[in-house]
Motif scaffolding. Structure first.
Motif, PDB file in Angstrom:
ATOM      1  N   PHE A  87      46.384  33.938  30.588  1.00 16.64           N
ATOM      2  CA  PHE A  87      45.931  34.930  29.419  1.00 16.64           C
ATOM      3  C   PHE A  87      44.301  34.549  29.402  1.00 16.64           C
ATOM      4  CE2 PHE A  87      44.685  36.919  25.567  1.00 16.64           C
ATOM      5  CZ  PHE A  87      45.564  37.917  25.434  1.00 16.64           C
ATOM      6  N   LYS A  88      43.852  33.444  29.473  1.00 17.21           N
ATOM      7  CA  LYS A  88      42.337  33.198  29.640  1.00 17.21           C
ATOM      8  C   LYS A  88      41.728  33.857  30.894  1.00 17.21           C
ATOM      9  CE  LYS A  88      41.971  29.126  27.112  1.00 17.21           C
ATOM     10  NZ  LYS A  88      42.396  27.931  27.558  1.00 17.21           N
ATOM     11  N   ALA A  89      42.622  33.665  32.071  1.00 16.91           N
ATOM     12  CA  ALA A  89      41.974  34.334  33.233  1.00 16.91           C
ATOM     13  C   ALA A  89      41.926  35.748  33.460  1.00 16.91           C
ATOM     14  CB  ALA A  89      42.541  33.706  34.272  1.00 16.91           C
ATOM     15  N   THR A  90      42.928  36.388  32.964  1.00 17.85           N
ATOM     16  CA  THR A  90      43.100  37.748  33.352  1.00 17.85           C
ATOM     17  C   THR A  90      43.686  38.840  32.203  1.00 17.85           C
ATOM     18  OG1 THR A  90      45.262  37.527  34.397  1.00 17.85           O
ATOM     19  CG2 THR A  90      43.149  37.597  35.756  1.00 17.85           C
ATOM     20  N   TRP A  92      46.866  38.386  31.473  1.00 20.23           N
ATOM     21  CA  TRP A  92      48.233  38.780  31.634  1.00 20.23           C
ATOM     22  C   TRP A  92      48.993  37.314  31.024  1.00 20.23           C
ATOM     23  CZ3 TRP A  92      51.688  41.732  34.397  1.00 20.23           C
ATOM     24  CH2 TRP A  92      50.794  42.982  35.159  1.00 20.23           C
ATOM     25  N   GLU A  93      50.371  37.812  30.840  1.00 16.89           N
ATOM     26  CA  GLU A  93      51.368  36.730  30.284  1.00 16.89           C
ATOM     27  C   GLU A  93      52.530  36.721  31.200  1.00 16.89           C
ATOM     28  OE1 GLU A  93      52.061  36.771  25.820  1.00 16.89           O
ATOM     29  OE2 GLU A  93      50.868  38.346  26.036  1.00 16.89           O
ATOM     30  N   VAL A  94      53.309  35.586  31.316  1.00 12.78           N
ATOM     31  CA  VAL A  94      54.627  35.808  31.865  1.00 12.78           C
ATOM     32  C   VAL A  94      55.717  35.853  30.764  1.00 12.78           C
ATOM     33  CG1 VAL A  94      54.133  34.806  34.090  1.00 12.78           C
ATOM     34  CG2 VAL A  94      54.823  33.281  32.401  1.00 12.78           C
ATOM     35  N   VAL A  95      56.616  36.604  30.892  1.00  9.10           N
ATOM     36  CA  VAL A  95      57.705  36.623  29.897  1.00  9.10           C
ATOM     37  C   VAL A  95      59.124  36.458  30.577  1.00  9.10           C
ATOM     38  CG1 VAL A  95      56.597  38.041  28.125  1.00  9.10           C
ATOM     39  CG2 VAL A  95      57.756  39.064  29.945  1.00  9.10           C
ATOM     40  N   ALA A  96      60.023  35.765  29.818  1.00 10.39           N
ATOM     41  CA  ALA A  96      61.257  35.109  30.486  1.00 10.39           C
ATOM     42  C   ALA A  96      62.360  36.729  30.546  1.00 10.39           C
ATOM     43  CB  ALA A  96      61.992  34.288  29.853  1.00 10.39           C
ATOM     44  N   ARG A 113      50.555  44.293  30.665  1.00 10.30           N
ATOM     45  CA  ARG A 113      50.162  43.029  31.268  1.00 10.30           C
ATOM     46  C   ARG A 113      51.117  41.870  30.950  1.00 10.30           C
ATOM     47  NH1 ARG A 113      44.780  44.576  33.022  1.00 10.30           N
ATOM     48  NH2 ARG A 113      43.909  42.544  33.742  1.00 10.30           N
ATOM     49  N   LYS A 114      52.294  42.175  30.942  1.00  8.94           N
ATOM     50  CA  LYS A 114      53.437  41.146  30.828  1.00  8.94           C
ATOM     51  C   LYS A 114      54.073  41.135  32.158  1.00  8.94           C
ATOM     52  CE  LYS A 114      53.797  41.692  26.010  1.00  8.94           C
ATOM     53  NZ  LYS A 114      52.692  40.830  25.237  1.00  8.94           N
ATOM     54  N   ASP A 148      44.192  36.497  39.811  1.00  7.58           N
ATOM     55  CA  ASP A 148      43.036  37.211  40.570  1.00  7.58           C
ATOM     56  C   ASP A 148      42.676  38.651  39.888  1.00  7.58           C
ATOM     57  OD1 ASP A 148      41.549  37.614  43.199  1.00  7.58           O
ATOM     58  OD2 ASP A 148      42.049  39.592  42.723  1.00  7.58           O
ATOM     59  N   PRO A 149      41.453  38.544  39.443  1.00 11.78           N
ATOM     60  CA  PRO A 149      41.345  39.745  38.372  1.00 11.78           C
ATOM     61  C   PRO A 149      41.621  41.209  39.183  1.00 11.78           C
ATOM     62  CG  PRO A 149      39.283  38.492  38.501  1.00 11.78           C
ATOM     63  CD  PRO A 149      40.444  37.800  39.479  1.00 11.78           C
ATOM     64  N   VAL A 150      41.431  41.442  40.360  1.00  8.74           N
ATOM     65  CA  VAL A 150      41.495  42.760  40.866  1.00  8.74           C
ATOM     66  C   VAL A 150      43.000  43.021  41.084  1.00  8.74           C
ATOM     67  CG1 VAL A 150      40.848  44.252  42.845  1.00  8.74           C
ATOM     68  CG2 VAL A 150      39.264  42.693  41.971  1.00  8.74           C
ATOM     69  N   PHE A 151      43.737  41.943  41.745  1.00  8.22           N
ATOM     70  CA  PHE A 151      45.127  42.046  41.645  1.00  8.22           C
ATOM     71  C   PHE A 151      45.926  42.336  40.452  1.00  8.22           C
ATOM     72  CE2 PHE A 151      49.763  40.797  42.359  1.00  8.22           C
ATOM     73  CZ  PHE A 151      49.865  41.804  43.704  1.00  8.22           C
ATOM     74  N   ALA A 152      45.384  41.682  39.327  1.00  9.31           N
ATOM     75  CA  ALA A 152      45.880  41.791  38.073  1.00  9.31           C
ATOM     76  C   ALA A 152      45.761  43.256  37.418  1.00  9.31           C
ATOM     77  CB  ALA A 152      45.061  40.682  37.012  1.00  9.31           C
ATOM     78  N   ASP A 153      44.747  43.697  37.519  1.00 11.68           N
ATOM     79  CA  ASP A 153      44.457  45.303  37.295  1.00 11.68           C
ATOM     80  C   ASP A 153      45.152  46.173  37.901  1.00 11.68           C
ATOM     81  OD1 ASP A 153      42.656  44.490  35.359  1.00 11.68           O
ATOM     82  OD2 ASP A 153      40.915  45.264  36.650  1.00 11.68           O
TER      83      ASP A 153
END
Ligand code: PHE
Ligand code: FE
Length: 286
Positions: A87-90, A92-96, A113-114, A148-153
């Protein structure tokens, strides 16, 4: 993204633990960390060890740089632990999730962004080959590049685009693009081909095959071309599409796809090993 409704399906969610009453309306569930057995952790550890040793020279720089952000190599990671860093980096979060989920909830999570990660891990008998995504594929294959910020977007834009495609009846076309990029994409770096697709990066056999074998075609990514092309779900790919950077992928996919979907309806599909007139061929398959 081969969504399947698991709620009422014949194939119940995998894993030995009871998730009854715990799956929410958005298809996420708690990660029941205490339910993983020592054998589960050992499977993860052995998969991680084998796969990370294969990466040099085959995986793209961004993936190799981000992999340590997963933390723990010896045990299945805790989603909360990863989320502290992710979350700090981009943002995003992972959810189960208990397994494959339908397309609308899948796209909705991505657009917010989950990233849904399957909570169960394969059995030792499935060590080399598994027919549906498990936690190793999702975690090792997909999550590093979310740092990775670009891939994340790009992943968020894909989710929003998926919701649009759903409204236009174009999910099949869009999911081919997902298949040939996010799952099985290759990238040129310093004049060499490298993998960024999660399906390649989490496969012990397909990683070297995709990047170095003379067999498959390698073609510069073209949106219409990829969205016309059928794909194999039970063997290595016969065609891989190649990008030059995540920025190129992001920019190429940014325009409204509505006219592309209309155009695709008038075009014939291509087989998984087709060669098509406008192809920019990087390697001709043999
Ligand atoms: N720009 C695409 C659309 O308008 C959405 C999209 C984004 C698709 C990123 C793929 C990847 O439909
Ligand atoms: Fe995947």
């Amino acid at each position: 993204v081969i969504p399947a409704v698991y709620g009422a399906s014949e194939r119940p969610p995998r894993g030995d633990y009871d998730r009854s009453g715990q799956v929410k309306a958005d298809y996420t569930c708690p990660q029941n960390y205490a339910a993983y057995t020592d054998a589960d952790h050992d499977t993860y550890r052995r998969l991680y060890k084998r796969q990370s040793a294969l990466l040099p020279g085959l995986a793209c720089d961004e993936f190799i740089a981000a992999l340590p952000s997963l933390g723990l190599e010896e045990r299945i990671p805790r989603f909360d632990d990863i989320n502290g860093r992710l979350f700090k980096a981009t943002g995003w979060e992972v959810v189960a999730v208990p397994g494959l989920i339908p397309e609308v909830p899948f796209f909705t999570l991505l657009a917010n962004r989950k990233f849904p990660v399957t909570d169960w891990i394969r059995t030792p008998a499935e060590f080399d080959y598994i027919v549906e995504p498990d936690i190793f594929h999702d975690m090792f294959g997909h999550v590093p590049l979310l740092f990775d910020p670009v891939f994340a977007d790009h992943m968020q834009a894909y989710g929003a685009g998926g919701l649009k495609a759903h409204g236009l009846g174009a999910c099949e076309q869009l999911s081919r693009l997902y298949w040939y990029t996010i799952e099985f994409g290759l990238m040129r770096q310093r004049g060499q081909v490298r993998a960024y697709g999660a399906g390649i990066l989490s496969s012990s056999g397909e990683l070297a095959y995709a990047v170095t074998s003379g067999e498959p075609q390698r073609i510069a990514l073209d949106l219409l071309r990829a969205m016309r092309t059928r794909y194999k779900i039970d063997s290595y790919q016969q065609t891989y599409f190649v990008i030059d950077s995540f920025k190129q992928l992001f920019d190429m996919t940014a325009p409204d796809f509505t006219p592309l979907y209309a155009q695709l309806k008038t075009m014939e599909e291509l087989s998984a090993n087709a060669v098509s007139p406008g192809d920019v061929v990087i390697h001709t398959g043999n």
